[in-house]
Design an enzyme around this catalytic site. Sequence first.
Site, PDB file in Angstrom:
ATOM      1  N   GLY A 132      38.732  43.517  33.585  1.00 21.89           N
ATOM      2  CA  GLY A 132      37.948  44.730  33.846  1.00 21.89           C
ATOM      3  C   GLY A 132      38.528  45.945  33.124  1.00 21.89           C
ATOM      4  N   ASP A 174      42.134  27.893  28.215  1.00 20.36           N
ATOM      5  CA  ASP A 174      41.052  26.907  28.367  1.00 20.36           C
ATOM      6  C   ASP A 174      40.576  26.345  27.020  1.00 20.36           C
ATOM      7  OD1 ASP A 174      41.176  27.579  31.007  1.00 20.36           O
ATOM      8  OD2 ASP A 174      39.255  28.638  31.093  1.00 20.36           O
ATOM      9  N   ARG A 199      37.315  26.926  33.018  1.00 18.89           N
ATOM     10  CA  ARG A 199      36.183  27.612  33.644  1.00 18.89           C
ATOM     11  C   ARG A 199      34.854  27.064  33.135  1.00 18.89           C
ATOM     12  NH1 ARG A 199      36.494  33.042  35.674  1.00 18.89           N
ATOM     13  NH2 ARG A 199      38.192  33.721  34.357  1.00 18.89           N
ATOM     14  N   GLY A 207      35.998  37.133  26.665  1.00 18.08           N
ATOM     15  CA  GLY A 207      35.639  38.455  27.185  1.00 18.08           C
ATOM     16  C   GLY A 207      36.268  39.558  26.342  1.00 18.08           C
TER      17      GLY A 207
END
Length: 458
Positions: free
Chosen positions: A167, A222, A267, A193
């Site tokens: 964030g 990942d 994920r 992200g």
Amino acid sequence: MALSSPEITNSTDTINPEERPSSCPVNPHKLPHLTDYLRDLKTYTNPLDNNHFYRPIEGFYLADSDIVLRHVSFDLSVTFPSQSSQVAYIRAGPRKQIFYEPSNIRVGIVTCGGLCPGLNTVIRELVIYGVTAGYRGFYSREPIELNPKLVHNWHKRGGTALETSRGGFDLQKIVDAIEGRGFNQVYIIGGDGTMRGAVKIFNEIRRRKLYVGVAAIPKTVDNDIGIIDRSFGFQTAVEMAQQAVSAAHVEAESAVNGIGLVKLMGRSTGHIALHATLSSRDVDCCLIPETDFYLEGEGGLLEFLGKRLEDNGHAVVVVAEGAGQDQIPRTDAQKEERDESGNPVFLDVGPWLKSELKKWWSRDHPEELFTVKYIDPTYMIRAVPANATDNTYCTLLAHSAIHGVMAGYTGFVAGPINGSYAYIPVDEAAVAKNEINTRDHRWAWVRSVTNQPDFAKS
Ligand SMILES: Nc1ncnc2c1ncn2[C@@H]1O[C@H](COP(=O)(O)OP(=O)(O)O)[C@@H](O)[C@H]1O
Ligand SMILES: O=P(O)(O)OC[C@H]1O[C@](O)(COP(=O)(O)O)[C@@H](O)[C@@H]1O
Ligand SMILES: [Mg+2]
């Protein structure tokens, strides 16, 4: 880099893609360059010329004409792609001309998202100003000044010495801070992200016509970023994951009707689970996000495990955290839940599966002994120092990024493609996923090792 005084020139000897000879066999992806919007930038001779550790020989310096092909294997019996349609990227490495005066470089470096083995190794190679606490650190914290003495041991440490966060992405504040602090190079280390954020930062820097080179270094335990061969820290994480699989196997083998259940990170992709399965050979069933599975009925997981227990007395199941999410009952509120970065929050597949296995056994075999030993190594697979291979890889990634930025390239990601380091436009890397293709030979290999069902409902 040890940099000595440069000689100032006013021309660049890099080959402009538009000026390539018409016989040029491939079409390299155009890489953004500072001169796209800053026309009169000065160039300098690479100080490596005068660095006593280097003796640049013919071919040492690269140009835009040095490329890396994205695909290296073709089926000649089908069609050989026309040469001009082959995807290629500009090769990473030192350039004879650079676009920064070495004594006038202010570097900001930031790590975002989850941890990954090797982060400190990358940072160690990129010393100057460390932006702490992820993207929010640009505008909410004072950067810390890094120097070779401070960072010399960092590659031996897990985690990120700069701290990271999710964030906190505020584009205007971040670019204001980059401008305000006088950074002229920014290195952004993060996953998918972070890359999406880096695209926006780069576009805003270009819109404001700032003399700031932006390079991203892909980090994802990942291994879910496409185009590049693999992400750093992934191999280290697989090694750690394998220890959990090994322990689950020992526990399962030592129990009457024992099932070892291991949940691993992953994920949206099951690379860690897949590689831990293939390397350990102890796994009876590997469940990944890329393919659905079901529990009950013919061809289901429970039928398969029942047979395994009957035949072998034990079984090991590896499940990636993103697998089976659509089967776990959840409330409407849980469906909407997001983490600070906007990623969907998953329900915990491990305890759910453990409880389903126990329910099944007590329903179908109430008189017989049964044990599920559940192992969730969680952060243990990523909060460790990088192994030797990942450490070397991180160092090469950092050097590749530095060479690219010094050469004036910007808005790119450095990474290995088919074994050669290259520069990929960041907007392309930000959307390139690396999902497991369950129709290719690798997944078939997993299934032939485990003999697990394909869960294709007829
Ligand atoms: N679409 C996006 N635009 C801008 N910033 C983003 C975007 N997605 C994620 N980010 C920011 O990137 C950072 C890392 O994202 P995250 O998904 O947590 O980790 P990762 O980069 O490892 O995938 C966070 O600060 C997050 O706010
Ligand atoms: O608890 P955290 O720090 O959010 O991390 C957990 C997540 O991190 C991951 O390793 C992925 O992280 P990134 O997206 O940052 O690469 C996932 O496998 C896992 O869901
Ligand atoms: Mg991510």
